[in-house]
Design an enzyme around this catalytic site. Sequence first.
Site, mmCIF file in Angstrom:
data_model
loop_
_atom_site.group_PDB
_atom_site.id
_atom_site.type_symbol
_atom_site.label_atom_id
_atom_site.label_comp_id
_atom_site.label_asym_id
_atom_site.label_seq_id
_atom_site.Cartn_x
_atom_site.Cartn_y
_atom_site.Cartn_z
ATOM 1 N N GLU A 123 8.073 -21.899 6.799
ATOM 2 C CA GLU A 123 8.508 -21.079 7.931
ATOM 3 C C GLU A 123 9.723 -21.655 8.634
ATOM 4 O O GLU A 123 10.430 -20.953 9.373
ATOM 5 C CB GLU A 123 7.376 -20.894 8.934
ATOM 6 C CG GLU A 123 7.004 -22.137 9.705
ATOM 7 C CD GLU A 123 6.008 -21.819 10.809
ATOM 8 O OE1 GLU A 123 6.109 -22.465 11.871
ATOM 9 O OE2 GLU A 123 5.142 -20.942 10.626
ATOM 10 N N GLU A 146 0.806 -1.222 0.000
ATOM 11 C CA GLU A 146 0.000 0.000 0.000
ATOM 12 C C GLU A 146 0.839 1.273 0.000
ATOM 13 O O GLU A 146 0.312 2.374 -0.190
ATOM 14 C CB GLU A 146 -0.924 0.008 1.226
ATOM 15 C CG GLU A 146 -2.002 -1.056 1.211
ATOM 16 C CD GLU A 146 -3.034 -0.828 0.123
ATOM 17 O OE1 GLU A 146 -3.159 0.322 -0.353
ATOM 18 O OE2 GLU A 146 -3.709 -1.792 -0.272
#
Length: 286
Positions: A106, A77
């Site tokens: 992960e 954004e």
Amino acid sequence: MTEQVARRYQDLDLWPAEEVLEALFEAQLRAVAAIGPALPALREGAAAAAKRLRAGGVLAYAGAGTSGRLAVLDGVELWPTFGFSRVRFLLAGGEEALLKAVEGAEDRYEEGLAQGRSLGRGDVLVAVAASGQTPFTLGALRGAKEQGVLTVAFASNPETPLLAEADHPVLLDTGPEPVAGSTRLGAGTAQKVALNLFSTLVMVLLGRVYGNRMARMRVQNHKLRERGVGMVREMAGVGEEEARALLEAYPDPALAALVALGVEPEKALALLEEKGVRGALAEVGR
């Protein structure tokens, strides 16, 4: 703490739906409240990050699973909102992990380490992991530190490696989850809010906000074009028709305003990067 089974919720599956919902809502409120004590750390981290980024550094985000996706959500954004494009993502499992779980990603410490080492001394890394010890994210942090990168870390467990080793540790003490271990709940909410606060403050410190307006936003649709026209008129004192024409050529309100004031586009852009919107306008007498 994020792995603890809270006695408060131990019979959650037997509760009426309305009680479950109320309990989840209360947990979300506690998660947001947990950010309050972290505000000083957020402020210090943002100030240090802005100093690096003002000199041309890259803002990188590292994470896995929910934490990684929230980090990406924050970073993507920054271009449309503030015109800031120097962003990278170190996401366990790569782009595929944005839409589905990549099993074992992960745990890939060495992969995180290598990605962290790909950053440079002038860059900033924001590492996000609820547990504070996710191997991929910890590897990314350590690899980045080897290169002299400024590191900021968000975690929900105290005294964890990620917080102990970051230059600017931010503890989001959200406690046990209503559904034990499901850190997409309270910890995830706290991460999202904290990331919003951190990145917005960084952009304000970089001068990419004018007043409380998104003066460096990308004008990419009708709504933003109308908003941008108003900003150009306000900053440059020109009419609506001229403001619209300038935004067509320069879809960055602050840049369009400086061009309207007689500054060459390249010089205007350099001014904005060096001094921010308000400083650039002051430079040309506005």
